[in-house]
Design an enzyme around this catalytic site. Structure first.
Site, PDB file in Angstrom:
ATOM      1  N   GLU A   1     -19.448  11.496 -26.995  1.00 50.27           N
ATOM      2  CA  GLU A   1     -20.486  10.804 -26.216  1.00 50.27           C
ATOM      3  C   GLU A   1     -20.763   9.406 -26.761  1.00 50.27           C
ATOM      4  O   GLU A   1     -21.910   9.040 -27.060  1.00 50.27           O
ATOM      5  CB  GLU A   1     -21.769  11.647 -26.172  1.00 50.27           C
ATOM      6  CG  GLU A   1     -21.560  12.951 -25.411  1.00 50.27           C
ATOM      7  CD  GLU A   1     -22.842  13.705 -25.083  1.00 50.27           C
ATOM      8  OE1 GLU A   1     -23.844  13.496 -25.775  1.00 50.27           O
ATOM      9  OE2 GLU A   1     -22.834  14.509 -24.140  1.00 50.27           O
TER      10      GLU A   1
ATOM     11  N   GLU B   1     -17.723  19.424 -21.819  1.00 45.38           N
ATOM     12  CA  GLU B   1     -19.051  20.024 -22.004  1.00 45.38           C
ATOM     13  C   GLU B   1     -19.665  20.207 -20.633  1.00 45.38           C
ATOM     14  O   GLU B   1     -19.681  19.278 -19.826  1.00 45.38           O
ATOM     15  CB  GLU B   1     -19.987  19.118 -22.812  1.00 45.38           C
ATOM     16  CG  GLU B   1     -19.749  19.132 -24.292  1.00 45.38           C
ATOM     17  CD  GLU B   1     -20.799  18.355 -25.069  1.00 45.38           C
ATOM     18  OE1 GLU B   1     -21.970  18.343 -24.645  1.00 45.38           O
ATOM     19  OE2 GLU B   1     -20.431  17.761 -26.096  1.00 45.38           O
TER      20      GLU B   1
HETATM   21  C1  BG6 Z   1     -24.388  16.711 -25.587  1.00 44.80           C
HETATM   22  C2  BG6 Z   1     -23.841  16.839 -26.961  1.00 44.80           C
HETATM   23  O1  BG6 Z   1     -25.341  15.692 -25.631  1.00 44.80           O
HETATM   24  O2  BG6 Z   1     -25.128  17.728 -25.010  1.00 44.80           O
HETATM   25  C3  BG6 Z   1     -24.033  18.203 -27.615  1.00 44.80           C
HETATM   26  O3  BG6 Z   1     -22.510  16.433 -27.110  1.00 44.80           O
HETATM   27  C4  BG6 Z   1     -25.330  18.793 -27.136  1.00 44.80           C
HETATM   28  O4  BG6 Z   1     -23.960  18.010 -28.995  1.00 44.80           O
HETATM   29  C5  BG6 Z   1     -25.252  18.997 -25.638  1.00 44.80           C
HETATM   30  O5  BG6 Z   1     -25.680  19.979 -27.773  1.00 44.80           O
HETATM   31  C6  BG6 Z   1     -26.429  19.701 -25.012  1.00 44.80           C
HETATM   32  O6  BG6 Z   1     -27.622  19.079 -25.369  1.00 44.80           O
HETATM   33  P1  BG6 Z   1     -28.807  19.875 -26.025  1.00 44.80           P
HETATM   34  O7  BG6 Z   1     -29.833  18.869 -26.329  1.00 44.80           O
HETATM   35  O8  BG6 Z   1     -29.248  20.860 -25.020  1.00 44.80           O
HETATM   36  O9  BG6 Z   1     -28.241  20.515 -27.242  1.00 44.80           O
END
Ligand code: BG6
Length: 495
Positions: A197, A393
């Site tokens: 990211e 993701e």
């Molecule tokens: C992304 C990241 O921002 O979203 C992860 O690459 C992160 O590290 C994921 O965990 C989900 O966000 P959150 O705040 O729900 O953990």
């Protein structure tokens, strides 16, 4: 269904959110180790000792006061210290991934496990051996590792002594770390991402403006800092890509962006234009440099608007040109709305902000649920870059309830994934070269945004709570069996 035969189905985590063992095996601390737990309403804090020796804390996005030193303090809970202890449970976790039929597991290597301070000339052997064992374990089950080299965890020493990515010196230190990964894990790993990211640095400044109450001058300073840090990261990434290809020409190396699938809130031409500009700042700024190998013309507008002057030279530009990525990967959770026409109730949670979209539902953490946005993003991005894409993701952070018999009925998670997988299939039908999908937090992890455990993403439940209590026992949720079917049928059986 249209998924290609070798489609890479799997899941994703990051070292600081799963590994734990923060001070074992020769590992040095990272900034996540001085970051407390938070919640949807309460931010995470970074703790420190100020120049007069007094303990203190600041919002994780705020600047450390002058003369202060990062510190682990009594009376605070630091969830990343233990995380879900994958450092000691990796065999069990990988066996569970294999049971689901994973073709790929996205994970990261902790920089401070390989280089505890970040400045050593040689890597920490114990760290190297640890990851070698993890990769061998994955290979035992024919699971392809997809390795993020940097996932929010610059060694704390570099943060403190060098000011982190404000320093050009970080480029060479990162490149040494990346080269170690390519050399030591040659043959075990073929898929790499240089920076997780990367665009968060600039994409979230508008959100921080509200969160930290920044005035226009402070916003300008933030952009100056962000674009400078990004420039060093782009150069570091491009050098790593070249080294990675030289060490093993079969390596596939990608960029990784947090997506900001923005929509204009109204047909007002000003909203349309603002929305396009929001895409430029949040998404194209980084993607264009990493895929095309140069800054796009629109950066002139941004640099002028925020009075940005960068330390950059001809050699940097040549490096960028010669270090373009092989694939474009990204995280996709939700979309947001750009408009001047309402003061728009803001979304909450992690790093996402924007006006509320009346056509969408929202998660308990305030993130919009928008599978159509995924199709839109895939098609728009493929149209721009024409290189293989991977969704690395995607997922739903939700409260899970463990029943008396130990089962976990997370139908809401299945209901989230199903339309997102259908959206990918539609995008493939529309010509997109999509090569893989790794759901976020395939095993429960510590949330990056809030530091909570109760915000769970996994197919695998981990018995660990927000105070660090729990047995770390792993168990299968309903979604575990569902995803297994999805993978076995190559995306055909989504029932
Ligand atoms: C992304 C990241 O921002 O979203 C992860 O690459 C992160 O590290 C994921 O965990 C989900 O966000 P959150 O705040 O729900 O953990």
């Amino acid at each position: 269904m249209s998924f290609p035969k070798n489609f890479l189905w799997g899941g994703a985590t990051a070292a600081n959110q799963v590994e734990g063992a923060w001070n074992e095996g020769g590992r040095g601390p990272a900034k996540t180790d001085v970051t407390t737990g938070g919640s949807y309403k309460e931010p995470r804090y970074v703790t420190y000792i100020d120049k007069d020796g007094k303990p203190g804390k600041i919002n994780q996005f705020a600047e450390l006061p002058e003369g202060a030193r990062y510190a682990v303090l009594d009376g605070y809970y630091y969830p990343n210290h233990k995380a879900v202890d994958q450092y000691h449970h990796y065999k069990e976790d990988i066996a569970l991934f294999a049971e689901m039929g994973f073709k790929v597991y996205r994970m990261s290597v902790s920089w401070s496990r390989l280089y505890p301070k970040g400045i050593e000339k040689q890597p920490n052997k114990e760290g190297v051996e640890h990851y070698r064992k993890v990769f061998e374990e994955l290979r035992k089950y024919n699971i392809e590792p997809l390795v993020t080299i940097w996932h929010f965890d610059t060694p704390l020493y570099l943060e403190q002594e060098y000011g982190g990515w404000n320093s050009r010196e970080l480029i060479d230190l990162y490149v040494r770390f990346a080269a170690t990964c390519f050399t030591e894990f040659k043959g075990l790993v073929h898929y790499w991402l240089t920076f997780n990211e990367i665009n968060n640095t600039c994409a979230f400044i508008p959100m921080m403006k509200d969160m930290l109450g920044l005035d226009d001058e402070a916003v300008k300073e933030r952009f100056q800092t962000a674009y400078q840090q990004l420039h060093y990261q782009f150069v570091a990434s491009a050098k790593a890509v070249q080294i990675g290809h030289a060490i093993d020409p079969t390596n596939k190396i990608g960029c990784m962006l947090s997506t900001s699938c923005n929509y204009p809130g109204t047909p007002d031409p000003q909203d349309i234009l603002d929305n396009e500009h929001a895409w430029e700042n949040s998404t194209y700024y980084c993607g264009d440099v990493q895929v095309f190998g140069y800054y796009s013309p629109f950066v002139k507008r941004l640099w002028k608007k925020y009075d940005v002057h960068l330390d950059m030279n001809d050699e940097d530009m040549e490096t960028l040109q010669n270090g373009t990525v092989d694939m474009y990967t990204f995280s996709y959770y939700s979309s947001s709305v750009v408009t001047r026409h309402s003061d728009g109730e803001k979304m909450g949670g992690n790093f996402a902000a924007g006006a509320r979209n009346p056509y969408l539902q929202y998660s308990d953490w305030g993130w919009s649920l928008d599978p159509t946005g995924l199709e839109y993003f895939l098609e728009k991005i493929y149209d721009r870059y024409r290189i293989p894409l991977m969704v690395v993701e995607n997922g739903l952070g939700a409260y899970d309830k463990v029943e008396a018999d130990g089962s976990i009925h997370d139908q809401y998670r299945i209901d989230y994934y199903r339309p997102h997988i259908e959206a990918m299939s539609k995008a493939i039908d529309n010509g997109v070269d999509l090569i893989g999908y790794t759901t976020w937090g395939c095993i429960d992890v510590v949330s990056a945004g809030t530091g909570e455990m109760r915000k769970r993403y996994g197919f695998i439940y981990v018995d660990m709570d927000d105070e660090g209590k729990g047995s770390m026992k792993r168990s299968r949720k309903d979604s575990f069996y569902w995803y297994k079917k999805v993978i076995a049928s190559n995306g055909e059986d989504l029932k």
